[in-house]
Scaffold this motif. Structure first.
Motif, mmCIF file in Angstrom:
data_model
loop_
_atom_site.group_PDB
_atom_site.id
_atom_site.type_symbol
_atom_site.label_atom_id
_atom_site.label_comp_id
_atom_site.label_asym_id
_atom_site.label_seq_id
_atom_site.Cartn_x
_atom_site.Cartn_y
_atom_site.Cartn_z
ATOM 1 N N ALA A 26 0.835 -1.201 0.000
ATOM 2 C CA ALA A 26 0.000 0.000 0.000
ATOM 3 C C ALA A 26 0.872 1.255 0.000
ATOM 4 O O ALA A 26 0.582 2.219 -0.712
ATOM 5 C CB ALA A 26 -0.931 -0.004 1.203
ATOM 6 N N LEU A 55 -6.447 -1.184 5.796
ATOM 7 C CA LEU A 55 -6.113 -1.694 4.478
ATOM 8 C C LEU A 55 -7.392 -1.982 3.695
ATOM 9 O O LEU A 55 -8.368 -2.470 4.255
ATOM 10 C CB LEU A 55 -5.270 -2.970 4.599
ATOM 11 C CG LEU A 55 -3.891 -2.765 5.228
ATOM 12 C CD1 LEU A 55 -3.277 -4.087 5.615
ATOM 13 C CD2 LEU A 55 -2.991 -2.000 4.266
ATOM 14 N N ALA A 61 -4.448 1.944 1.332
ATOM 15 C CA ALA A 61 -4.759 2.018 2.759
ATOM 16 C C ALA A 61 -5.306 3.386 3.109
ATOM 17 O O ALA A 61 -5.050 4.372 2.414
ATOM 18 C CB ALA A 61 -3.506 1.743 3.581
#
Length: 178
Positions: A26, A55, A61
């Protein structure tokens, strides 16, 4: 995970060790950095004050805003390469926004004066939960039973979400000093 968004606003959050790989992926997708806490007591103290990140299935995220002073404590642990790339990205985004505004391509932001007047395109405030802050969100659709389909204004790449009118806050309808 820590970083600056395209407007230079600091974000940071912590993720559990079992989510380390997903958080690293992420961070790559979002132009953020990962700092492993390890046995550094000063980092542990800072991390304990950070909100828990979230997430998403998209691979990205939710990393909330943090105070600049908190970001500065973490930034000393970031590489010079990362800091230089972030500065370049922020400058490029700023120049692009300025170019759009000068061409009249940026739509005015609508701030409804009452919950009953919320419409598509309006900017309202929404939250992820009790422990998170309130963030600007754009109304994408007015749904039945006083529900609204929203998108985070600063994170348009994140999943859209639905909130009931009772879970939405309004911005002041007139700019200060006007």
């Amino acid at each position: 995970m820590v970083g600056l968004d395209d407007k230079g606003k600091p974000h940071a959050s912590w993720f559990a060790a079992e989510n380390a790989d997903a958080a690293a992926n992420a961070a790559d997708l979002m132009d953020m950095a990962i700092i492993e806490i390890g046995n550094d007591d000063s980092l542990t103290q800072v991390a304990m004050c950070l909100p828990l990140g979230k997430l998403f299935e998209s691979g990205k995220a939710f990393v909330p805003f943090v105070k600049r002073s908190t970001y500065d404590l973490l930034a000393v642990h970031l590489s010079d390469e990362y800091l230089a790339a972030a500065a370049k990205r922020i400058e490029a985004a700023s120049n692009a926004d300025y170019a759009k505004a000068s061409k009249g391509e940026v739509a005015p932001r609508n701030h409804p004066e009452h919950w009953s007047k919320i419409a598509v395109g309006d900017v309202v405030l929404a939250s992820e939960g009790h422990d998170d802050g309130w963030w600007e969100s754009t109304v994408l659709e007015v749904q039945a039973d006083d529900h609204f389909l929203l998108r985070w204004t600063d994170w348009p790449e994140l999943d859209q979400f639905v909130r009931h009118v009772s879970d939405i806050a309004l911005l002041h309808p007139k700019p200060f000093g006007a």
